[in-house]
Scaffold this motif. Sequence first.
Motif, PDB file in Angstrom:
ATOM      1  N   LYS A 183      36.092  36.237  43.057  1.00  0.00           N
ATOM      2  CA  LYS A 183      36.394  37.150  42.312  1.00  0.00           C
ATOM      3  C   LYS A 183      37.439  37.063  41.043  1.00  0.00           C
ATOM      4  CE  LYS A 183      33.892  40.980  43.771  1.00  0.00           C
ATOM      5  NZ  LYS A 183      33.856  42.553  43.850  1.00  0.00           N
ATOM      6  N   PRO A 184      38.050  37.482  39.860  1.00  0.00           N
ATOM      7  CA  PRO A 184      38.939  37.440  39.488  1.00  0.00           C
ATOM      8  C   PRO A 184      40.071  37.971  39.939  1.00  0.00           C
ATOM      9  CG  PRO A 184      36.544  38.240  38.127  1.00  0.00           C
ATOM     10  CD  PRO A 184      36.659  37.887  39.338  1.00  0.00           C
ATOM     11  N   MET A 185      41.495  37.300  39.797  1.00  0.00           N
ATOM     12  CA  MET A 185      42.660  38.138  40.115  1.00  0.00           C
ATOM     13  C   MET A 185      42.824  39.430  38.856  1.00  0.00           C
ATOM     14  SD  MET A 185      44.627  38.033  42.290  1.00  0.00           S
ATOM     15  CE  MET A 185      46.305  39.032  42.366  1.00  0.00           C
ATOM     16  N   ASP A 186      43.349  40.209  39.573  1.00  0.00           N
ATOM     17  CA  ASP A 186      43.263  41.152  37.850  1.00  0.00           C
ATOM     18  C   ASP A 186      44.753  42.725  38.095  1.00  0.00           C
ATOM     19  OD1 ASP A 186      42.849  42.355  41.365  1.00  0.00           O
ATOM     20  OD2 ASP A 186      43.627  44.020  40.986  1.00  0.00           O
ATOM     21  N   VAL A 187      45.729  40.988  38.914  1.00  0.00           N
ATOM     22  CA  VAL A 187      47.324  41.457  38.383  1.00  0.00           C
ATOM     23  C   VAL A 187      47.701  39.730  38.735  1.00  0.00           C
ATOM     24  CG1 VAL A 187      47.707  41.406  41.287  1.00  0.00           C
ATOM     25  CG2 VAL A 187      48.864  42.947  39.036  1.00  0.00           C
TER      26      VAL A 187
ATOM     27  N   PRO B 229      50.276  36.997  36.978  1.00  0.00           N
ATOM     28  CA  PRO B 229      50.402  35.836  36.239  1.00  0.00           C
ATOM     29  C   PRO B 229      48.988  35.127  35.733  1.00  0.00           C
ATOM     30  CG  PRO B 229      51.700  35.250  37.642  1.00  0.00           C
ATOM     31  CD  PRO B 229      51.709  36.576  38.704  1.00  0.00           C
ATOM     32  N   ARG B 230      48.569  34.758  36.836  1.00  0.00           N
ATOM     33  CA  ARG B 230      47.278  34.705  36.999  1.00  0.00           C
ATOM     34  C   ARG B 230      46.158  35.685  36.534  1.00  0.00           C
ATOM     35  NH1 ARG B 230      46.595  30.267  41.675  1.00  0.00           N
ATOM     36  NH2 ARG B 230      44.681  29.550  39.555  1.00  0.00           N
ATOM     37  N   LYS B 231      46.129  36.606  36.334  1.00  0.00           N
ATOM     38  CA  LYS B 231      45.456  37.612  36.248  1.00  0.00           C
ATOM     39  C   LYS B 231      44.433  36.887  34.965  1.00  0.00           C
ATOM     40  CE  LYS B 231      44.641  42.574  34.129  1.00  0.00           C
ATOM     41  NZ  LYS B 231      45.482  43.791  33.470  1.00  0.00           N
ATOM     42  N   GLY B 232      42.881  37.470  36.104  1.00  0.00           N
ATOM     43  CA  GLY B 232      42.141  36.212  35.194  1.00  0.00           C
ATOM     44  C   GLY B 232      40.824  35.307  35.763  1.00  0.00           C
ATOM     45  N   VAL B 233      42.276  34.758  36.517  1.00  0.00           N
ATOM     46  CA  VAL B 233      41.705  33.734  36.764  1.00  0.00           C
ATOM     47  C   VAL B 233      40.800  33.872  38.236  1.00  0.00           C
ATOM     48  CG1 VAL B 233      42.387  31.411  38.191  1.00  0.00           C
ATOM     49  CG2 VAL B 233      43.707  32.711  36.026  1.00  0.00           C
ATOM     50  N   VAL B 234      39.926  33.642  38.429  1.00  0.00           N
ATOM     51  CA  VAL B 234      38.490  32.991  39.054  1.00  0.00           C
ATOM     52  C   VAL B 234      39.343  32.648  40.702  1.00  0.00           C
ATOM     53  CG1 VAL B 234      35.961  33.593  40.560  1.00  0.00           C
ATOM     54  CG2 VAL B 234      36.708  33.802  37.912  1.00  0.00           C
ATOM     55  N   MET B 235      39.133  33.254  41.577  1.00  0.00           N
ATOM     56  CA  MET B 235      39.594  33.039  42.990  1.00  0.00           C
ATOM     57  C   MET B 235      38.989  33.234  44.401  1.00  0.00           C
ATOM     58  SD  MET B 235      43.648  33.511  42.595  1.00  0.00           S
ATOM     59  CE  MET B 235      45.085  33.419  40.875  1.00  0.00           C
ATOM     60  N   CYS B 236      38.822  32.237  45.250  1.00  0.00           N
ATOM     61  CA  CYS B 236      38.420  33.512  45.949  1.00  0.00           C
ATOM     62  C   CYS B 236      39.196  34.382  46.879  1.00  0.00           C
ATOM     63  CB  CYS B 236      38.092  32.330  47.771  1.00  0.00           C
ATOM     64  SG  CYS B 236      39.885  31.056  47.814  1.00  0.00           S
ATOM     65  N   ALA B 237      38.510  34.652  47.828  1.00  0.00           N
ATOM     66  CA  ALA B 237      39.287  36.121  48.819  1.00  0.00           C
ATOM     67  C   ALA B 237      41.111  35.507  49.179  1.00  0.00           C
ATOM     68  CB  ALA B 237      38.573  36.631  50.390  1.00  0.00           C
ATOM     69  N   MET B 238      40.597  34.376  49.658  1.00  0.00           N
ATOM     70  CA  MET B 238      42.374  33.641  50.213  1.00  0.00           C
ATOM     71  C   MET B 238      43.366  34.357  49.373  1.00  0.00           C
ATOM     72  SD  MET B 238      43.359  33.502  53.714  1.00  0.00           S
ATOM     73  CE  MET B 238      44.608  33.680  52.552  1.00  0.00           C
TER      74      MET B 238
ATOM     75  N   ALA C 164      48.221  36.112  46.588  1.00  0.00           N
ATOM     76  CA  ALA C 164      47.871  36.685  44.926  1.00  0.00           C
ATOM     77  C   ALA C 164      48.938  37.723  45.409  1.00  0.00           C
ATOM     78  CB  ALA C 164      47.598  36.485  43.888  1.00  0.00           C
ATOM     79  N   TYR C 165      48.139  38.998  45.958  1.00  0.00           N
ATOM     80  CA  TYR C 165      48.720  40.237  45.643  1.00  0.00           C
ATOM     81  C   TYR C 165      49.987  40.123  47.041  1.00  0.00           C
ATOM     82  CZ  TYR C 165      43.785  41.870  44.714  1.00  0.00           C
ATOM     83  OH  TYR C 165      42.573  42.192  44.239  1.00  0.00           O
ATOM     84  N   ALA C 166      49.893  39.866  47.735  1.00  0.00           N
ATOM     85  CA  ALA C 166      50.874  39.165  48.834  1.00  0.00           C
ATOM     86  C   ALA C 166      52.366  39.284  48.164  1.00  0.00           C
ATOM     87  CB  ALA C 166      50.772  37.851  49.930  1.00  0.00           C
TER      88      ALA C 166
END
Length: 368
Positions: free
Chosen positions: A317-321, A323-332, A337-339
Amino acid sequence: MKKSEHKLILGCASTGAKFTPDNHYITGDKDLDRICAGDSILVSEEELFKEADELYRNGCRYYHYHARNPVTKEQTTDNEVYQRISLGVQTRCKDMLISFGASRNGREVQDNISSFGEWERVSQCAVPLHLGGAHFVTMQAAIELQVICDLEKRFKGISVEFSSSRNFLSAIYDYFPSSKKEKTNIDVNSTSKGADYGITSPMVQFQVYRNSIKARRRLGLLHEVEWVQLARSYAMTRFAIEHPLMRLGGGGQLNIILLFGFSPRLPFPESYNEFRDIVKRAKSLESDIVEPGVIKRKVTITVGAAVMPQHAKQNYKPMDVGPRKGVVMCAMRRLAAYAAQPDSEVDILRVGMEDTPYTLDVSVHSKT
């Protein structure tokens, strides 16, 4: 360091318990069968030491390990295996923090428990660091939740809010674990037999958890737990902190591993706000129920993504927060990015073959 910067310790979970040959029924899907049978998970000492060297060179400073039988590749309780790996990693990687698992899953583990008793599963808790022990041993994960499942029967479920209240303290003091042995049913996302924790009782699990804490206290070593369900894992950790015969974190320290995706009760977060709420809940355990806001122990947070390959696509899914917000990423990658967010309060980012022994290509196909 600037106020907006946030430092993370990089960690690796190298082996695990669920991705093994005996834990997986062959499906005919070659990629899925290779992943779930653990074909790419290293088990020999030579391979593991080579991997540890590479991890260390790349900045890894936390190494989580479940002992594996080098012949069968199944999880084992053999402390000689734990000790050889620990001593080898300590020698090669001077400031690596070492963590041992203690899962009840797997035929060989359950056979050894039948032969030697339940303590066999967690006996690595009592091994001194200089003799091949670990800084951390994960004393709570899935099977220990049998205690909370038993307590739930008296309250028709236990919420996070109840587990944070003075009423929960009263429930703890009045509780006497059942000695009835039964098949443990804990709802998790796993391999064919990765959710098989065998037959045991809440009383046995209470006693072993209590004795694990005592062993770590005697050695002056660190306390660590793993959350695999939100409400139950929180309740079990709070129970162990507050219970007068346990006192988890009594030395002023506790590492909590949040293993997102391990079960439907702790799914991978849909947003950063959801992620932060769970981290905050774990951090709230720095205080006791009777003295909210008074820090009694330092709670460090480790995060991991235990997403089964069958669930990889739905978590792309897209990152929601950030500098890479909107970029589609896997869970890992989303977890990383969250951490890394400045206000995440995460201390260790854990990746590795125990949690996600596959990569995701741009076509959203999982591969070993």
